[in-house]
Design a protein around this motif. Sequence first.
Motif, PDB file in Angstrom:
ATOM      1  N   UNK A   1      -5.073  12.470   0.405  1.00 11.86           N
ATOM      2  CA  UNK A   1      -5.909  11.421   1.004  1.00 11.86           C
ATOM      3  C   UNK A   1      -6.194  10.293   0.012  1.00 11.86           C
ATOM      4  N   UNK A   2      -5.118   9.807  -0.615  1.00 14.86           N
ATOM      5  CA  UNK A   2      -5.214   8.694  -1.560  1.00 14.86           C
ATOM      6  C   UNK A   2      -4.505   7.482  -0.980  1.00 14.86           C
ATOM      7  N   UNK A   3      -5.158   6.341  -1.067  1.00 14.84           N
ATOM      8  CA  UNK A   3      -4.576   5.083  -0.615  1.00 14.84           C
ATOM      9  C   UNK A   3      -4.573   4.128  -1.804  1.00 14.84           C
ATOM     10  N   UNK A   4      -3.387   3.772  -2.248  1.00 14.06           N
ATOM     11  CA  UNK A   4      -3.220   2.952  -3.451  1.00 14.06           C
ATOM     12  C   UNK A   4      -2.718   1.570  -3.063  1.00 14.06           C
ATOM     13  N   UNK A   5      -3.435   0.553  -3.468  1.00 18.07           N
ATOM     14  CA  UNK A   5      -3.014  -0.828  -3.274  1.00 18.07           C
ATOM     15  C   UNK A   5      -2.405  -1.299  -4.588  1.00 18.07           C
ATOM     16  N   UNK A   6      -1.109  -1.495  -4.589  1.00 14.75           N
ATOM     17  CA  UNK A   6      -0.447  -1.842  -5.848  1.00 14.75           C
ATOM     18  C   UNK A   6      -0.421  -3.346  -6.073  1.00 14.75           C
TER      19      UNK A   6
ATOM     20  N   UNK B   1       9.734   5.467   0.359  1.00 17.00           N
ATOM     21  CA  UNK B   1      10.178   6.227   1.530  1.00 17.00           C
ATOM     22  C   UNK B   1       9.134   7.262   1.943  1.00 17.00           C
ATOM     23  N   UNK B   2       8.548   7.962   0.991  1.00 18.75           N
ATOM     24  CA  UNK B   2       7.614   9.044   1.293  1.00 18.75           C
ATOM     25  C   UNK B   2       6.174   8.572   1.513  1.00 18.75           C
ATOM     26  N   UNK B   3       5.771   7.496   0.858  1.00 22.60           N
ATOM     27  CA  UNK B   3       4.361   7.107   0.864  1.00 22.60           C
ATOM     28  C   UNK B   3       4.066   5.782   1.576  1.00 22.60           C
ATOM     29  N   UNK B   4       5.049   5.194   2.210  1.00 22.45           N
ATOM     30  CA  UNK B   4       4.812   3.936   2.923  1.00 22.45           C
ATOM     31  C   UNK B   4       3.927   4.176   4.142  1.00 22.45           C
ATOM     32  N   UNK B   5       3.243   3.125   4.548  1.00 26.03           N
ATOM     33  CA  UNK B   5       2.348   3.195   5.706  1.00 26.03           C
ATOM     34  C   UNK B   5       3.078   2.635   6.918  1.00 26.03           C
ATOM     35  N   UNK B   6       3.053   3.374   7.996  1.00 30.52           N
ATOM     36  CA  UNK B   6       3.708   2.941   9.229  1.00 30.52           C
ATOM     37  C   UNK B   6       2.977   1.738   9.816  1.00 30.52           C
ATOM     38  N   UNK B   7       3.721   0.890  10.493  1.00 24.14           N
ATOM     39  CA  UNK B   7       3.167  -0.345  11.057  1.00 24.14           C
ATOM     40  C   UNK B   7       2.036  -0.105  12.048  1.00 24.14           C
ATOM     41  N   UNK B   8       2.071   0.997  12.779  1.00 23.39           N
ATOM     42  CA  UNK B   8       1.067   1.242  13.815  1.00 23.39           C
ATOM     43  C   UNK B   8      -0.244   1.803  13.259  1.00 23.39           C
ATOM     44  N   UNK B   9      -0.332   2.037  11.969  1.00 26.72           N
ATOM     45  CA  UNK B   9      -1.539   2.597  11.352  1.00 26.72           C
ATOM     46  C   UNK B   9      -2.597   1.508  11.170  1.00 26.72           C
ATOM     47  N   UNK B  10      -3.829   1.820  11.538  1.00 34.13           N
ATOM     48  CA  UNK B  10      -4.958   0.913  11.339  1.00 34.13           C
ATOM     49  C   UNK B  10      -5.405   1.031   9.888  1.00 34.13           C
TER      50      UNK B  10
ATOM     51  N   UNK C   1       0.840  -1.197   0.000  1.00 31.40           N
ATOM     52  CA  UNK C   1       0.000   0.000   0.000  1.00 31.40           C
ATOM     53  C   UNK C   1       0.875   1.248   0.000  1.00 31.40           C
ATOM     54  N   UNK C   2       0.408   2.271  -0.697  1.00 26.81           N
ATOM     55  CA  UNK C   2       1.067   3.569  -0.694  1.00 26.81           C
ATOM     56  C   UNK C   2       0.025   4.618  -0.343  1.00 26.81           C
ATOM     57  N   UNK C   3       0.380   5.518   0.559  1.00 30.65           N
ATOM     58  CA  UNK C   3      -0.579   6.503   1.064  1.00 30.65           C
ATOM     59  C   UNK C   3      -0.071   7.913   0.829  1.00 30.65           C
TER      60      UNK C   3
END
Length: 153
Positions: free
Chosen positions: A36-41, A76-85, A29-31
């Motif tokens: 406010x875009x969430x892309x599932x590649x 690096x810029x758009x990765x989702x942190x592990x603690x994000x729901x 996923x890239x956020x």
Amino acid sequence: EQVTRQTQIEETCTKFGSFLDISVKKSSMLFDNKDHLLYCRINKVGSSTWFHHLYSLLKLDGEAANEKQERNIVKQFFSIHEDVDLRLLASETLSFTFVRHPFERLVSAFQFLMVDWKNCPESLTFQKYYKEITFANFARYILQESRSLCRTY
């Protein structure tokens, strides 16, 4: 048409949900927090194009990056942190992905792995089983691998 697709997805999830043991990898996923875009590649379904689009949103000064550098910078810029729901994030953003007909993906994978990039690990594994690189042998190889990797219902 979008409503029809969403209904079909809900019906399929209801029907097969108990069989599915799917965990979404946050690494796929890239956020984009600003838009406010969430892309599932999904590989082989326009992911290179979207990496390039996301890279262009950064408006970085300096030298143009090659494709590998762009991918690394975007991650690096758009990765989702592990603690994000992830469910909460998806409910608060415009989330999207792209799909492609499975046969088109198969042809694209053959072109990429067996023709364009003959020294990749997948190609080298394939060449252990098959002497000749042909699409028919590639299809046989995919079917053989799927028998050991995919569950049946």
